[in-house]
Design an enzyme around this catalytic site. Structure first.
Site, PDB file in Angstrom:
ATOM      1  N   ASP A 161      -6.931   3.261  -0.912  1.00 61.45           N
ATOM      2  CA  ASP A 161      -6.698   3.999  -2.143  1.00 61.45           C
ATOM      3  C   ASP A 161      -5.443   4.851  -2.013  1.00 61.45           C
ATOM      4  O   ASP A 161      -5.092   5.304  -0.915  1.00 61.45           O
ATOM      5  CB  ASP A 161      -7.880   4.927  -2.451  1.00 61.45           C
ATOM      6  N   ARG A 162      -4.809   5.132  -3.133  1.00 60.31           N
ATOM      7  CA  ARG A 162      -3.586   5.937  -3.140  1.00 60.31           C
ATOM      8  C   ARG A 162      -3.808   7.301  -2.494  1.00 60.31           C
ATOM      9  O   ARG A 162      -2.939   7.814  -1.790  1.00 60.31           O
ATOM     10  CB  ARG A 162      -3.091   6.101  -4.579  1.00 60.31           C
TER      11      ARG A 162
END
Length: 343
Positions: A161-162
């Site tokens: 995930d970012r």
């Protein structure tokens, strides 16, 4: 703009821009049972490629924009640029480069833990997406590494995930990508994460959390629903300081936001999580706010696997630390990124 193709495409006639591949679109072929995005197979007898592009994407980005891109020759087939009157060719491929809106530079480097002729292992910072998606395109780990390492064919074996920092595996050669992706698909990669969340003595640990997680397209948050479980995580407490705990998380499956949901299910939502248990307003929208002030306290600490091409046992560890858990004066430094090989 483009739907995902279900069939292998030929090599793109357009090169990369800023480390980002061109978008590719396969023109529906009703004879093969293809459907457009609305699921209406063969409902329109397109006579030109331009007509299809206008019908398919005009409402989303504006007819004027599609017409301007056609006039500028920005849509390309294997035979050359597409014009407004280029005849429709069922099953053909079209490529184009999207417009790159200005992106704020994420002010943290991507560290390279290991590089050889087959793989690149990176230590990704918080706030940097792994691959281009949505409004994060050129400011992604993949695009940066392609540019910085001069590896235009580099591709991810998996994603973080970012907002999650830590170890990410990339593959140098396209012909090797499937072998490394299969490791993740078949759960042959041993992954450990570190997290900081509230400490609650009433939560019995270690614990194994199992649930069924679904993530719907267009929805920011995933959710747990009734039914057979498809997500499993092991949670252990490593240490505590006052009201905070430092946790070791071992995901045995790989669902979107799995660890964040499972920690929330234990009543221990991760520190600085902007989605769980409830969605925050974007910090960047607050005048004068530092958008990087509250990193999610989740770190992909280690990856371990048997290299599918060499048979070597490999282990990589992040050199990063979670900001909410600084080292004590008497605590040894964080484990540095390293490679261990046997055989």
């Amino acid at each position: 703009m483009a739907r995902r193709a279900g069939r292998g495409a030929p090599a793109a006639p357009l090169g990369q821009r800023q480390g980002v591949d061109p978008v590719r679109v396969r023109l529906p072929d009703p004879a093969d049972g293809d459907s457009d995005a609305d699921g209406a197979a063969g409902r329109a007898a397109w006579t030109t490629i331009g007509g299809y592009l206008l019908e398919r994407y005009g409402a989303a980005v504006g007819r004027e924009r599609i017409e301007a891109m056609l006039a500028a020759g920005r849509f390309v087939t294997a035979d050359g640029p597409v014009g407004a009157l280029t005849p429709y060719a069922p099953g053909a491929w079209v490529w184009f480069h999207r417009d790159f809106p200005p992106e704020p530079a994420v002010p943290f480097p991507v560290e390279v833990l290991h590089r050889d002729e087959r793989i690149v292992v990176a230590d990704k910072p918080h706030f940097l997406a792994t691959t281009p998606r949505g409004r994060h395109v050129t400011e992604t780990a993949l695009a940066r590494l392609r540019r910085e390492l001069d590896l235009p064919l580099l591709s991810p074996a998996h994603r973080l995930d970012r907002l999650t920092a830590g170890v990410v595996l990339f593959v140098v050669r396209p012909e090797d990508r499937g072998a490394y992706q299969t490791l993740f698909r078949d759960r042959l990669v041993r992954k450990e994460y570190e997290a900081v969340a509230a400490y609650d003595p009433a939560v019995a640990l270690p614990a194994t959390v199992r649930s069924r997680i679904v993530k719907e397209r267009g929805q920011m948050a995933a959710r747990e629903v009734p039914g057979p479980y498809n997500a499993e995580s092991v949670v252990e407490l490593l240490a505590r300081r006052g009201g905070l705990g430092r946790y070791l998380l071992r995901p045995l499956t790989g669902r979107t936001h799995q660890l964040r949901l499972h920690m929330q299910a234990l009543g221990l939502p991760l520190l600085n999580d902007p989605i769980y248990p409830e969605v925050w307003a974007e910090a960047a929208a607050e005048e004068g706010a530092d958008p990087y002030a509250r990193p999610l306290q989740l770190l992909a600490r280690t990856l371990e696997f048997t290299d599918p091409l060499t048979g070597r046992e490999l282990r990589f560890a992040s050199a990063r630390r979670l900001s909410a858990w600084p080292p004590d004066a008497d605590e040894p430094g964080g484990e540095r990124g390293r490679l261990t090989a046997d055989g």
